[in-house]
Design a protein around this motif. Structure first.
Motif, short mmCIF file in Angstrom:
data_model
loop_
_atom_site.label_atom_id
_atom_site.label_comp_id
_atom_site.label_asym_id
_atom_site.label_seq_id
_atom_site.Cartn_x
_atom_site.Cartn_y
_atom_site.Cartn_z
N GLU A 116 -0.30 0.58 4.89
CA GLU A 116 -1.09 -0.28 5.77
C GLU A 116 -0.68 -1.74 5.68
O GLU A 116 -0.73 -2.47 6.66
CB GLU A 116 -2.57 -0.11 5.40
CG GLU A 116 -3.54 -0.70 6.38
CD GLU A 116 -4.98 -0.37 5.98
OE1 GLU A 116 -5.71 0.16 6.84
OE2 GLU A 116 -5.36 -0.63 4.82
N TRP A 117 -0.25 -2.18 4.48
CA TRP A 117 0.13 -3.57 4.30
C TRP A 117 1.28 -3.67 3.29
O TRP A 117 1.49 -2.78 2.46
CB TRP A 117 -1.05 -4.40 3.80
CG TRP A 117 -1.65 -3.90 2.51
CD1 TRP A 117 -2.63 -2.95 2.37
CD2 TRP A 117 -1.28 -4.29 1.18
NE1 TRP A 117 -2.90 -2.73 1.04
CE2 TRP A 117 -2.08 -3.54 0.27
CE3 TRP A 117 -0.36 -5.20 0.66
CZ2 TRP A 117 -1.98 -3.67 -1.10
CZ3 TRP A 117 -0.26 -5.33 -0.73
CH2 TRP A 117 -1.07 -4.58 -1.59
N TRP A 141 0.70 -6.63 8.11
CA TRP A 141 -0.49 -5.80 8.26
C TRP A 141 -0.18 -4.84 9.41
O TRP A 141 -0.12 -5.26 10.56
CB TRP A 141 -1.72 -6.63 8.55
CG TRP A 141 -2.91 -5.84 8.99
CD1 TRP A 141 -3.39 -5.72 10.27
CD2 TRP A 141 -3.77 -5.03 8.17
NE1 TRP A 141 -4.48 -4.89 10.29
CE2 TRP A 141 -4.74 -4.45 9.01
CE3 TRP A 141 -3.80 -4.75 6.81
CZ2 TRP A 141 -5.73 -3.60 8.52
CZ3 TRP A 141 -4.78 -3.90 6.32
CH2 TRP A 141 -5.73 -3.34 7.18
N ASN A 142 0.08 -3.56 9.08
CA ASN A 142 0.58 -2.61 10.07
C ASN A 142 1.83 -3.20 10.72
O ASN A 142 2.80 -3.49 10.05
CB ASN A 142 -0.52 -2.25 11.06
CG ASN A 142 -1.65 -1.47 10.39
OD1 ASN A 142 -1.38 -0.59 9.57
ND2 ASN A 142 -2.90 -1.81 10.68
N ASN A 198 -8.64 -5.72 5.66
CA ASN A 198 -9.22 -4.89 4.60
C ASN A 198 -9.71 -5.71 3.42
O ASN A 198 -10.12 -5.15 2.40
CB ASN A 198 -8.20 -3.84 4.13
CG ASN A 198 -6.96 -4.47 3.52
OD1 ASN A 198 -6.81 -5.69 3.49
ND2 ASN A 198 -6.06 -3.64 3.06
N ASP A 220 0.86 -1.17 0.00
CA ASP A 220 0.00 0.00 0.00
C ASP A 220 0.90 1.23 0.00
O ASP A 220 1.56 1.51 1.00
CB ASP A 220 -0.89 -0.04 1.25
CG ASP A 220 -1.70 1.22 1.44
OD1 ASP A 220 -1.71 2.08 0.54
OD2 ASP A 220 -2.34 1.35 2.51
N ILE A 237 -6.09 -11.17 11.57
CA ILE A 237 -5.79 -11.70 10.23
C ILE A 237 -6.29 -13.13 10.15
O ILE A 237 -5.94 -13.97 10.99
CB ILE A 237 -4.28 -11.65 9.95
CG1 ILE A 237 -3.76 -10.22 10.04
CG2 ILE A 237 -3.97 -12.25 8.58
CD1 ILE A 237 -2.25 -10.10 9.95
N VAL A 250 4.09 -11.41 5.00
CA VAL A 250 2.95 -10.50 4.90
C VAL A 250 2.91 -9.62 6.15
O VAL A 250 2.94 -10.14 7.28
CB VAL A 250 1.62 -11.28 4.79
CG1 VAL A 250 0.44 -10.33 4.71
CG2 VAL A 250 1.66 -12.24 3.60
N LEU A 293 -6.45 -10.32 4.96
CA LEU A 293 -6.19 -9.16 5.80
C LEU A 293 -7.51 -8.50 6.20
O LEU A 293 -8.53 -8.70 5.54
CB LEU A 293 -5.31 -8.16 5.06
CG LEU A 293 -3.92 -8.67 4.62
CD1 LEU A 293 -3.15 -7.56 3.92
CD2 LEU A 293 -3.14 -9.22 5.80
#
Length: 229
Positions: free
Chosen positions: A24-25, A53-54, A101, A19, A86, A51, A99
């Motif tokens: 964000e990811w 996520w934040n 999102n 992102d 997650i 991966v 994720l």
């Protein structure tokens, strides 16, 4: 993401996609050379995926292993587990990470990953998978530059290295997948038994995980290519 196909035989960790609006990811891919170096094989294979996520990180390893903070995550066969919001699913063939999102990352446990955005996603992305702006003519934006890397895929690919220890060699010679396949097919199979696998990294938009097997064109006589769909 924008229907662009190219070959890149890097040997390092790379940003596959992230992102670029909010950070964000991010998805990293770790590529290593396939086959013994003294035999001159230039192809590379994906060996694991990370991966984020934040500030939450998951490492997807060969053998359908998921690691979180140094510990293996106990997966449920044809079920779902959750780690810090997650979701992780395992169907016996693929691991799917969802994720919060809605972005999906699939991993076949060996050499192939898929990063799947929603069809209506407008978030700006960057990395080897491109920028997701529906324009296939501006995909090769090198990191920290606002212009394309010209005709050199290697300049583009090298710019997305994650090489904190400065141990990766930048790729200079451009090798096409079909060139490697021709080289590979001339070698006796017994010399490569168990040592060489073909690698495909797929980045696709609005594709079902079940389409991975046909979409990646996996076979013992293909090589490492990076698709952006």
């Amino acid at each position: 993401y924008d229907n662009k196909l190219y070959d890149y035989m890097g040997d390092c960790n790379y940003v596959l996609s992230m992102d670029c609006d909010w950070g964000e990811w991010v998805v990293y891919g770790n590529f290593k050379q396939c086959g013994p170096k003294d035999m001159g094989y230039p192809a590379s294979c994906l060996i694991d995926v990370t991966v984020f996520w934040n500030n939450i990180g998951l490492n997807l390893q060969r053998g359908w292993i998921v690691v979180y903070r140094g510990e293996k995550v106990a997966l449920k066969y044809k079920g779902e587990v959750e780690v810090e919001g997650i979701k992780i699913r395992y169907d016996g063939l693929y691991i799917t990470v969802e994720l919060p999102n809605g972005i999906l990352i699939t991993w076949d446990g060996i050499i192939s990953t898929q990063i799947i955005l929603a069809k209506d996603s407008v978030r700006n992305t960057c990395g080897l998978c491109g920028n997701n702006d529906k324009d296939p003519n501006n995909e090769f934006l090198a990191r920290f530059q606002n212009t394309e890397a010209g005709d050199s895929i290697n300049v583009f690919g090298n710019s997305w290295e994650i090489d904190r220890m400065d141990i990766c060699d930048e790729l200079e010679e451009e090798i096409k997948a079909e060139e490697f396949c021709a080289m590979y097919q001339t070698v006796q199979r017994r010399e490569l038994s168990g040592a060489l696998r073909c690698s495909t990294t797929l980045c696709s938009m609005n594709a079902a995980p079940s389409s991975l097997q046909t979409g990646t064109k996996r076979s013992a006589d293909t090589t490492s290519v990076l698709w952006t769909k």
